[in-house]
Scaffold this motif. Sequence first.
Motif, PDB file in Angstrom:
ATOM      1  N   LEU A 268       8.264   8.173  -5.796  1.00  0.00           N
ATOM      2  CA  LEU A 268       6.969   8.288  -4.830  1.00  0.00           C
ATOM      3  C   LEU A 268       6.420   6.889  -4.271  1.00  0.00           C
ATOM      4  O   LEU A 268       5.636   6.982  -3.463  1.00  0.00           O
ATOM      5  N   ARG A 269       7.203   6.005  -4.635  1.00  0.00           N
ATOM      6  CA  ARG A 269       6.830   4.703  -3.767  1.00  0.00           C
ATOM      7  C   ARG A 269       7.749   4.355  -2.711  1.00  0.00           C
ATOM      8  O   ARG A 269       9.125   4.455  -2.616  1.00  0.00           O
ATOM      9  N   LEU A 270       6.971   4.046  -1.520  1.00  0.00           N
ATOM     10  CA  LEU A 270       7.876   3.710  -0.425  1.00  0.00           C
ATOM     11  C   LEU A 270       7.727   2.383  -0.023  1.00  0.00           C
ATOM     12  O   LEU A 270       6.586   1.794  -0.042  1.00  0.00           O
ATOM     13  N   TYR A 271       8.592   1.576   0.061  1.00  0.00           N
ATOM     14  CA  TYR A 271       8.732   0.005   0.215  1.00  0.00           C
ATOM     15  C   TYR A 271       9.041  -0.255   1.635  1.00  0.00           C
ATOM     16  O   TYR A 271       8.193  -1.192   2.169  1.00  0.00           O
ATOM     17  N   GLU A 272      10.003   0.509   2.479  1.00  0.00           N
ATOM     18  CA  GLU A 272      10.239  -0.026   3.813  1.00  0.00           C
ATOM     19  C   GLU A 272      10.595   1.304   4.786  1.00  0.00           C
ATOM     20  O   GLU A 272      10.956   2.310   4.251  1.00  0.00           O
TER      21      GLU A 272
ATOM     22  N   ASP B 170       2.290  -5.294  -3.702  1.00  0.00           N
ATOM     23  CA  ASP B 170       3.601  -5.724  -3.105  1.00  0.00           C
ATOM     24  C   ASP B 170       4.041  -5.184  -1.667  1.00  0.00           C
ATOM     25  O   ASP B 170       5.053  -5.517  -1.253  1.00  0.00           O
ATOM     26  N   GLY B 171       3.063  -4.532  -1.136  1.00  0.00           N
ATOM     27  CA  GLY B 171       3.322  -3.935   0.262  1.00  0.00           C
ATOM     28  C   GLY B 171       3.880  -2.635   0.379  1.00  0.00           C
ATOM     29  O   GLY B 171       3.942  -2.048   1.426  1.00  0.00           O
ATOM     30  N   SER B 172       3.885  -1.961  -0.712  1.00  0.00           N
ATOM     31  CA  SER B 172       4.547  -0.782  -0.943  1.00  0.00           C
ATOM     32  C   SER B 172       3.326   0.425  -0.886  1.00  0.00           C
ATOM     33  O   SER B 172       2.322   0.061  -1.029  1.00  0.00           O
ATOM     34  N   LEU B 173       3.490   1.560  -0.670  1.00  0.00           N
ATOM     35  CA  LEU B 173       2.726   2.595  -0.572  1.00  0.00           C
ATOM     36  C   LEU B 173       3.212   3.688  -1.827  1.00  0.00           C
ATOM     37  O   LEU B 173       4.343   4.072  -1.588  1.00  0.00           O
TER      38      LEU B 173
END
Length: 312
Positions: A100-104, A154-157
Amino acid sequence: DQLARPDTKVLILIGCPEPIDIGQMLDGVFSAQPQLVVSGGSAATAMTGGTPMVFDGEQASARGLIGVALSGDELEVNHYWHLSWQCIGKAMTVTRAEGLRLYELDGIPAQDMYRRYFGEDIVENFYQRVQGFPLIASRDDIMVARVPHTRLSDGSLLFGAELRNGDRVRFGFGHVPMIVNSNEAILRQIVARPVECIFVYSCAIRRAFMQDAAEIETKPLQAFAPTAGFFTFGEYFYTPQRIEHLNATMVVLALSERCSGDDPPEIHEPCQRRSDDVTRLAPHITDPASRMYMTTLSSLTNLVNAVTGELE
């Protein structure tokens, strides 16, 4: 496995969006019963805070999952869905995602990409600012939407449903004429089959987007059969390939039972309505403010699409 029998036709699931990983849960159901139609959605709040909960009449839980299996050789199940969110802007590639976590996106931190398109001030009220613009990807010929709801340090969503590395995604925006046309297409499919009851699971994002005009999707269903459902934080839709975990989508489950007698009740017969009768069922928006709001949304959609086309 405990719920399913040889004559089980459909499994209705209602789950808490957190802390359960709904996508993994649906994959598990599919691996155990790949032929079983699954419908339902995740419990939601009124988008004013609070914790989504499920309940069964005796107990309630913020970490629960409820399943109801419907069985019978005479049971007929029909399942429909529509998104009708228009893709806008350029295509981007998910270059780093974990569940569920989008980093880039395109190698750029996810929050930086959202700030580029939605402004530096999205730090405050992030969810309210971006909820109407889900990321849209294609999965097995189904357009799936993914809505972010939490910014992480950390900048992820954090999203309401999983993203995969390599997904090609674009931002989406509600397309009012497409929503109306898609809904009429579903109505025509429903009236072509016997129907005795209807369950509808529509994303809370659609309710927030269309506000009081959301009834243009839900009210016509009540002309065909008793209708129940709720606005969700994620919808479940069965395909032969997998059970999809959707966002920003409306899912409709229509059920009926075939009669064994010589004179079946009229309700068991398909509705003999013409296409223009189906169109007539769509309620007209009479409130001037709601009508102006929907007209503005339609104009904005056309404007965005025209600008996007010129840029491409």
